[in-house]
Write an enzyme that holds these catalytic residues in place. Structure first.
Site, PDB file in Angstrom:
ATOM      1  N   GLU A   1     -30.847  71.783 -15.504  1.00 31.49           N
ATOM      2  CA  GLU A   1     -31.514  72.983 -14.992  1.00 31.49           C
ATOM      3  C   GLU A   1     -30.856  74.267 -15.485  1.00 31.49           C
ATOM      4  O   GLU A   1     -31.521  75.284 -15.633  1.00 31.49           O
ATOM      5  CB  GLU A   1     -31.530  72.963 -13.457  1.00 31.49           C
ATOM      6  CG  GLU A   1     -32.386  74.052 -12.856  1.00 31.49           C
ATOM      7  CD  GLU A   1     -32.831  73.734 -11.438  1.00 31.49           C
ATOM      8  OE1 GLU A   1     -33.061  74.687 -10.685  1.00 31.49           O
ATOM      9  OE2 GLU A   1     -32.961  72.555 -11.087  1.00 31.49           O
TER      10      GLU A   1
ATOM     11  N   ASP B   1     -31.865  69.859 -10.732  1.00 33.08           N
ATOM     12  CA  ASP B   1     -31.431  69.663  -9.350  1.00 33.08           C
ATOM     13  C   ASP B   1     -32.214  68.534  -8.694  1.00 33.08           C
ATOM     14  O   ASP B   1     -33.435  68.427  -8.865  1.00 33.08           O
ATOM     15  CB  ASP B   1     -31.625  70.949  -8.543  1.00 33.08           C
ATOM     16  CG  ASP B   1     -30.507  71.953  -8.795  1.00 33.08           C
ATOM     17  OD1 ASP B   1     -29.597  71.641  -9.586  1.00 33.08           O
ATOM     18  OD2 ASP B   1     -30.551  73.048  -8.206  1.00 33.08           O
TER      19      ASP B   1
ATOM     20  N   TYR C   1     -23.757  68.982  -3.137  1.00 34.95           N
ATOM     21  CA  TYR C   1     -25.015  69.719  -3.322  1.00 34.95           C
ATOM     22  C   TYR C   1     -25.330  70.637  -2.132  1.00 34.95           C
ATOM     23  O   TYR C   1     -25.321  70.195  -0.984  1.00 34.95           O
ATOM     24  CB  TYR C   1     -26.147  68.714  -3.526  1.00 34.95           C
ATOM     25  CG  TYR C   1     -27.473  69.335  -3.880  1.00 34.95           C
ATOM     26  CD1 TYR C   1     -27.696  69.859  -5.146  1.00 34.95           C
ATOM     27  CD2 TYR C   1     -28.501  69.402  -2.944  1.00 34.95           C
ATOM     28  CE1 TYR C   1     -28.913  70.427  -5.474  1.00 34.95           C
ATOM     29  CE2 TYR C   1     -29.726  69.966  -3.262  1.00 34.95           C
ATOM     30  CZ  TYR C   1     -29.929  70.478  -4.530  1.00 34.95           C
ATOM     31  OH  TYR C   1     -31.131  71.043  -4.852  1.00 34.95           O
TER      32      TYR C   1
END
Length: 711
Positions: free
Chosen positions: A8, A104, A305
């Site tokens: 990403e 992600d 995360y």
């Protein structure tokens, strides 16, 4: 033949390249004999604007609405088109056999990759990297367990449906409201219910009427006993009569009861809880917290995360606890962490629950030991909070004796309650907590004398205004803050996670500040006149948190393969038609209550004064003009006298910095102060480093001040 890895961001691509030893650097990608790794820059492809369907739609006209394309178009974002061309060429390269999506691991990350692949027309097989941290170990482990990309098709369909629905509803509702009332008004399926949430709380506070009530306590041997009662005394005379009855009367200890109890640590952090605590402790806003957390995750690789809604871990993580604890030994919590290294952890612990983890587990430290000197002040605060919560969750419960002493006097019962800590447990991690001892001198049957009586007056208080932290929590659980006709609606809101998602709520709040629908005064969030009028002018359905929760429920069903995305989009189209027709047929009026006599330098119309998160701004009342001028804004420059933040008035050489203490200085004086602070000349490199500090300097006053320096 090689596998193409699509990350990403460039930073994640570099991490993957490092973990997999992809060492040959090219223009826009890395390569070795097995892999090519390239990157997006966030979204490279987005939904087309109305004028990209039809150039006549560039001008906003009520009669053109609703705008509902038969087929949604996507376009390459102009400013990142160079990288798109690089990615496209790699996808179509004959030496690439398949694509590994490494964006992600979530709905939006899936959309980033799939929009690119669809735009290119990819026909090659897909695999998916699904990881919760970007450490070298996590990446290598993830590549040993790559998933078939088709497993995530439903996730993509849900992401695409959400994107298209927001476009259809948002574009049409905003254009309809703006053109109907000739004002810059915006509607959205998430932002409008959020305004309503703030407005409902504000109305509750405005309508609140305080009530006085009274309590009675007795002092015996230095301990205060409270009158036991099932009612609240609003009549002081009633308690005064009880006091009269107690005169010259001894009391008797009816019972002394001790019950051993345990308290347990709070759940591990999800994003919303962490954002709320950062605001409560340090007054750092949700958007700033997320940005800082992203830096800890991507740059420093010391936390997992960020965009998670779970407070739990999966059972397969039990064996990773020791290495994570070891990493926290670099912090001030090393003395509390050290004993945990010899503890045995079990999947039966309450923090492990596979059923309560969907895409990502709770936010916890990774196995990477941080270099504390590399962390900014804000990063340090945030990391410490995550470590503290993580270590607490692994420690034993806090244990205490709950002691209840019951006293009877003249037919009335008074109670003394005390908690005596016996085992600190997880509370040992906090400063100021210690083992307590209560030398209570009472035994059952004791005759005691009353040394003092005390009637206290109290007043009921209204609910508190939302702040940036508590508003996030209210968006997550709106059923606790609004009245619903049916209890099943509360269940719907609870199951769907309320208004928005953990990944979008901070942006929504930020957007509402920027569009002047809400404002913050001394940390209290209130609806502006504009926000109230938006609620009055908007269709009632669009102001309801329930409606957006029902939509979110359907998106979750799409994600699970239990609802058709096409059906959902058709429902959104029908809803949009009703919204537009309702606005067209409305006879309501919009009134600018903040109109000034300052003429717009572009079109000549009078400008509107609006409050922003950091000050005030003049905005042209004509929605098509878009001219803006700063009136004043709070800066990060400090007053040399009282050290409070200065407010900037004007711009350029005419700018003036003022403080609430009365201090004032010109732009020229500020320039001079900066020069002397930097020992004369400031290098471009130093200035760039200063301006890029991740300490919330988005509205840095020196951006204007320093551009006038002769660097």
């Amino acid at each position: 033949m090689k596998s193409l890895i699509l990350a990403e961001k460039p930073s994640v691509a570099r991490d993957i390249a490092d973990a997999l030893q992809i060492n040959q650097k090219r223009n826009g990608y890395f390569e070795n004999n097995q892999y090519i790794v390239t990157w997006a820059l966030g979204h490279l492809v987005t939904n087309a604007t109305p004028e990209q369907y039809d150039k006549n739609l560039k001008e906003w006209r009520l009669e053109d609405l609703p705008i509902i394309p038969k087929y949604m178009k996507t376009v390459v974002i102009g400013k990142t088109s160079k990288q798109f061309k690089t990615v496209k060429a790699l996808i179509l390269d004959n030496k690439v056999k398949d694509i590994i999506i490494a964006t992600d691991a979530g709905r939006e990350g899936e959309l980033v990759a799939r929009l690119i692949l669809d735009k290119v027309g990819n026909k090659k097989p897909l695999r998916r990297l699904w990881i919760s941290s970007v450490t070298k170990k996590a990446i290598q482990q993830g590549f040993k367990n790559l998933k078939d990309g088709r497993q995530y098709n439903d996730l993509y369909y849900a992401a695409l449906a959400r994107s298209e629905a927001d476009w259809i509803v948002g574009i049409n509702a905003t254009r309809a409201l703006t053109t109907k009332y000739d004002a810059q008004l915006s509607l959205g399926r998430v932002q409008t219910p959020t305004i309503q949430l703030v407005n409902t709380r504000q109305q509750e506070i405005n309508q609140f009427k305080p009530q006085q009530y009274y309590t009675l306590s007795l002092t015996v041997k230095g301990f205060d006993f409270q009158l036991e009662s099932n009612q609240r005394y609003t009549n002081k005379e009633t308690l005064e009569q009880i006091v009269n009855n107690l005169k010259n009367v001894d009391g008797k200890i009816k019972s002394v009861a001790t019950k051993h109890k345990k308290s347990y640590p709070q759940s591990l952090y999800n994003l919303t809880d962490l954002q709320q605590d950062m605001y409560r402790r340090y007054k750092i806003g949700p958007k700033e917290t997320l940005n800082t957390l992203q830096s800890l995750y991507e740059r420093h690789k010391v936390v997992t995360y960020p965009r998670t809604d779970s407070n739990y871990l999966t059972t397969d993580m039990v064996d990773t606890m020791k290495e994570r604890i070891q990493a926290t030994m670099a912090t001030t919590y090393k003395d509390q962490a050290r004993p945990l290294m010899s503890k045995t952890f079990s999947s039966k612990m309450s923090i492990f629950n596979n059923q309560k983890v969907s895409d990502h587990h709770a936010i916890i430290p990774t196995e990477v030991r941080p270099v504390m000197s590399d962390l900014s002040n804000r990063e340090l605060k945030l990391y410490d909070m995550i470590v503290e919560r993580f270590l607490e969750a692994l420690m034993s419960p806090h244990e205490y004796d709950a002691i209840t002493v019951t006293l009877e006097v003249a037919g009335h019962t008074f109670v003394l309650k005390e908690n005596v800590t016996t085992v600190l447990g997880f509370k040992s991690i906090r400063q100021g907590e210690s083992i307590t001892e209560m030398q209570q001198p009472f035994s059952e049957g004791d005759e005691v004398k009353i040394s003092k009586t005390n009637i206290r007056e109290h007043e009921t208080t209204p609910p508190e205004y939302f702040n940036e932290g508590s508003l996030l929590k209210a968006m997550e659980n709106p059923q606790n803050f609004i009245q619903l006709k049916d209890k099943k609606y509360a269940q719907t809101l609870k199951q769907t996670g309320g208004i928005g998602t953990v990944a979008t709520r901070a942006d929504i709040i930020d957007k509402l500040f920027n569009m002047n629908a809400i404002e913050s005064r001394d940390g209290k969030i209130k609806v502006t006149s504009k926000g109230k009028q938006i609620l009055e002018l908007a269709p009632e359905e669009l102001t309801s948190p329930l409606l957006t929760a029902q939509w979110e429920e359907k998106l979750l069903l799409i994600e699970r393969g239990k609802y058709q995305a096409k059906t959902f989009i058709n429902e959104m189209k029908d809803f949009t038609k009703d919204v537009v027709n309702g606005i067209k047929n409305s006879d309501r009026k919009y009134k600018h209550d903040n109109l000034t006599t300052t003429e717009c330098p572009t079109c000549g119309k009078f400008m509107i004064k609006v409050k922003t998160k950091n000050g005030q701004m003049l905005v042209c009342q004509d929605p098509s003009c878009k001219t803006k001028k700063n009136v004043q804004r709070k800066t990060n420059a400090r007053c040399p006298n009282c050290k409070k933040k200065l407010t900037l008035f004007g711009k350029g050489k005419e700018a003036v910095y003022r403080c609430v203490c009365g201090h004032s200085e010109t732009q020229a004086h500020m320039d001079q102060r900066m020069k002397s602070k930097s020992s004369g000349k400031v290098s471009r490199k130093e200035m760039k480093k200063y301006m890029n500090k991740n300490e919330g300097l988005d509205n840095n006053p020196f951006k204007d001040a320093l551009k006038n320096l002769n660097l």
